[in-house]
Design a protein around this motif. Structure first.
Motif, PDB file in Angstrom:
ATOM      1  N   ARG A 156       0.827  -1.214   0.000  1.00  0.00           N
ATOM      2  CA  ARG A 156       0.000   0.000   0.000  1.00  0.00           C
ATOM      3  C   ARG A 156       0.858   1.260   0.000  1.00  0.00           C
ATOM      4  N   ALA A 157       1.944   1.248   0.777  1.00  0.00           N
ATOM      5  CA  ALA A 157       2.813   2.419   0.841  1.00  0.00           C
ATOM      6  C   ALA A 157       3.510   2.663  -0.491  1.00  0.00           C
ATOM      7  N   SER A 158       3.973   1.595  -1.132  1.00  0.00           N
ATOM      8  CA  SER A 158       4.671   1.743  -2.407  1.00  0.00           C
ATOM      9  C   SER A 158       3.735   2.306  -3.479  1.00  0.00           C
ATOM     10  N   ARG A 159       2.482   1.870  -3.449  1.00  0.00           N
ATOM     11  CA  ARG A 159       1.537   2.311  -4.478  1.00  0.00           C
ATOM     12  C   ARG A 159       1.007   3.708  -4.209  1.00  0.00           C
ATOM     13  N   THR A 160       0.587   3.961  -2.981  1.00  0.00           N
ATOM     14  CA  THR A 160      -0.142   5.209  -2.705  1.00  0.00           C
ATOM     15  C   THR A 160       0.739   6.349  -2.238  1.00  0.00           C
TER      16      THR A 160
END
Length: 239
Positions: A156-160
């Motif tokens: 989630r952190a990498s994407r958002t």
């Protein structure tokens, strides 16, 4: 109470919330700690781990994804729910290879800290001893999948936040594993400063050459139980 806020109760404690907040967000702001593992305040909720499951008006639901509502009655700190949480944490321990005494995240590990908080003195389930890959090809970061708890925080952190989509899951059921968008980590665009590297709750994603800078006995959960920083907010309001 203003027209833009409302209240509900958690274990008999009145909590004030605003429209759009989830139960766990409102409880964090009010100083009421609900155990969690996949949830991170800087990331969108996912409901992966189910550790934050509470009884909401008598029915179980994950507090990180359930919107708060006026008059809601939430039960969290009960023997039944804490026993379920302890079982979930124990399953994560035996499904992976977590060698706490030699892990450089010991004392900073949320899985370990939850085990202590929930009274897990030792696993009662059989260990699975999986064979999982360690990827140390990147100059600044390594991944030890033996410690991965599949929380999806890094995904989630990498994407958002990072805008990179470095991480993802592959496989099904017990064979699910953390994957990267390259044959190895050094073929990805990940950097040590990325949010994805810093939200891992365990010792799966680690920055090289930083281990043991803070000695055992002086780490985050060596001095205070997990969640005590949140509970301190309510204690401060009482003074």
């Amino acid at each position: 109470m203003s027209g833009k806020t409302f209240t509900f109760t958690v274990d008999g404690i009145e909590v004030t919330a605003t429209p759009g907040q989830t139960i766990i967000q409102a409880c964090d702001a009010a100083g009421v700690y609900i155990p969690r593992l996949c949830h991170h305040p800087d990331l969108e909720p996912s409901g992966h781990c189910r550790v934050c499951t509470c009884k909401i008006n008598g029915r179980p639901a994950s507090s990180c994804t359930m919107p708060a509502a006026a008059g809601m009655v939430v039960e969290s700190d009960t023997p039944e729910l804490n026993a379920d949480r302890r079982t979930l944490i124990e399953m994560l321990f035996v499904e992976g290879n977590h060698f706490c005494p030699t892990c450089e995240q010991s004392g900073n590990c949320e899985l370990q800290a939850l085990g202590y908080l929930l009274g897990m003195t030792g696993p009662t389930l059989p260990y699975l001893w999986p064979q999982r890959e360690l990827d140390a090809t990147h100059p600044d970061i390594f991944i030890d999948r033996n410690r991965c708890v599949l929380c999806s925080r890094c995904i989630r952190a990498s994407r958002t936040v990072d805008g990179k989509s470095v991480f993802g899951f592959e496989g099904r059921g017990i064979h699910v594993r953390l994957n990267v968008d390259g044959a190895h980590l050094d073929e990805t665009t990940i950097a040590a400063a990325d949010k994805a590297v810093h939200v891992c709750p365990v010792g799966c994603i680690v920055i090289k050459r930083t281990g043991y800078r803070t000695p055992y006995g002086h780490r985050t959960y060596d001095d205070a139980p997990i969640g005590s920083d949140i509970e301190a907010r309510r204690a401060g309001r009482k003074k």
